[in-house]
Design an enzyme around this catalytic site. Structure first.
Site, PDB file in Angstrom:
ATOM      1  N   LEU A 127       5.035  -0.023  -4.617  1.00  0.00           N
ATOM      2  CA  LEU A 127       6.399   0.237  -4.171  1.00  0.00           C
ATOM      3  C   LEU A 127       6.754   1.728  -4.234  1.00  0.00           C
ATOM      4  O   LEU A 127       7.919   2.088  -4.068  1.00  0.00           O
ATOM      5  CB  LEU A 127       7.400  -0.564  -5.016  1.00  0.00           C
ATOM      6  N   PRO A 129       6.355   4.300  -2.135  1.00  0.00           N
ATOM      7  CA  PRO A 129       7.101   4.851  -0.996  1.00  0.00           C
ATOM      8  C   PRO A 129       8.563   4.384  -0.984  1.00  0.00           C
ATOM      9  O   PRO A 129       9.466   5.171  -0.659  1.00  0.00           O
ATOM     10  CB  PRO A 129       6.335   4.327   0.231  1.00  0.00           C
ATOM     11  N   TYR A 130       8.785   3.131  -1.337  1.00  0.00           N
ATOM     12  CA  TYR A 130      10.150   2.586  -1.371  1.00  0.00           C
ATOM     13  C   TYR A 130      10.971   3.265  -2.462  1.00  0.00           C
ATOM     14  O   TYR A 130      12.137   3.635  -2.247  1.00  0.00           O
ATOM     15  CB  TYR A 130      10.078   1.078  -1.604  1.00  0.00           C
ATOM     16  N   THR A 131      10.368   3.458  -3.627  1.00  0.00           N
ATOM     17  CA  THR A 131      11.064   4.119  -4.726  1.00  0.00           C
ATOM     18  C   THR A 131      11.419   5.556  -4.366  1.00  0.00           C
ATOM     19  O   THR A 131      12.524   6.031  -4.651  1.00  0.00           O
ATOM     20  CB  THR A 131      10.204   4.085  -6.006  1.00  0.00           C
ATOM     21  N   LYS A 134      14.333   5.491  -1.867  1.00  0.00           N
ATOM     22  CA  LYS A 134      15.594   5.166  -2.524  1.00  0.00           C
ATOM     23  C   LYS A 134      16.086   6.321  -3.391  1.00  0.00           C
ATOM     24  O   LYS A 134      17.297   6.599  -3.465  1.00  0.00           O
ATOM     25  CB  LYS A 134      15.449   3.892  -3.349  1.00  0.00           C
TER      26      LYS A 134
END
Length: 218
Positions: A127, A129-131, A134
């Site tokens: 995760l 890239p998502y973190t 965000k």
């Protein structure tokens, strides 16, 4: 108070829409597809097209005009690649923040990831890239000049909500929470005037009522 829910067809957003409708809150559901708009209208809800990937800042500004509050509950989904994560969860969020400024939105409510701190990047595994997305979207919001609230939910569960939660700026460890309870937290934040402004917190299942657990962030 008029509210726009972006991502109203998602796992949390759809539950939030149901709760807002049950409580007769003035809201409009923002969704990506015409058929979703029509379905929501047939169910008695106001709905409009909002595509954070394709819409320009100018398009979004026109859509946002007339609303007091915006909830960003959009996610690219776990099955997409890093490119879509950057496009939706980072740039899509930033476009809505900039549009909210131009449309004079009074309160922008962001659904973030559980731990969006920079030091959490390497520990987030697949995760990452998502973190990262965000983290920088949250930072952009904090520095935008908008009144904001950032909600960091624990691991999302597809089970019945309990309306019992715990909150903290940062917990020591991880936790989980039903999507239904995240929706209830968002409803409390969005429908409480002049509260929770310029605050962020993590939320997981716990033993306090939602109102009690959020009282320290008012």
């Amino acid at each position: 108070m008029s509210l726009l829910v972006i991502g109203a067809n998602g796992g949390v957003g759809s539950k939030l829409v149901r709760q807002l409708k049950e409580d007769n809150v003035d809201f409009t559901a923002g969704v990506r597809k015409n058929e979703q708009v029509e379905s929501l209208k047939q169910e008695g809800s106001k709905a409009t097209l909002v595509d954070v990937e394709k819409d320009s800042i100018e398009d979004l500004t026109q859509t946002f005009k007339g609303f007091d509050k915006v909830i960003f509950s959009v996610g690219s989904g776990g099955s997409t690649g890093a490119d879509k994560t950057i496009i939706v969860d980072l740039d899509g969020a930033i476009k809505t923040i900039e549009a909210s400024k131009q449309a004079n939105i009074k309160h922008y409510i962001m659904v973030s990831t559980y731990d969006a701190r920079r030091e959490a990047f390497d520990a987030s595994g697949d995760l990452k890239p998502y973190t990262i997305a965000k983290h920088y979207a949250d930072e952009h919001l904090i520095n935008s000049g908008l009144n904001y609230t950032i909600v960091h939910p624990g691991a999302l569960e597809d089970k019945e909500g309990t309306s019992k939660i715990e909150t903290a700026l940062y917990f020591d460890g991880r936790g989980a929470i039903p999507r239904e309870d995240v929706a209830s937290v968002l409803k409390e934040v969005a429908t409480s005037d002049n509260k929770f402004v310029n605050k962020e917190f993590q939320v997981v299942s716990g033993n306090q009522s939602i109102r009690e657990a959020l009282s320290s962030y008012e």
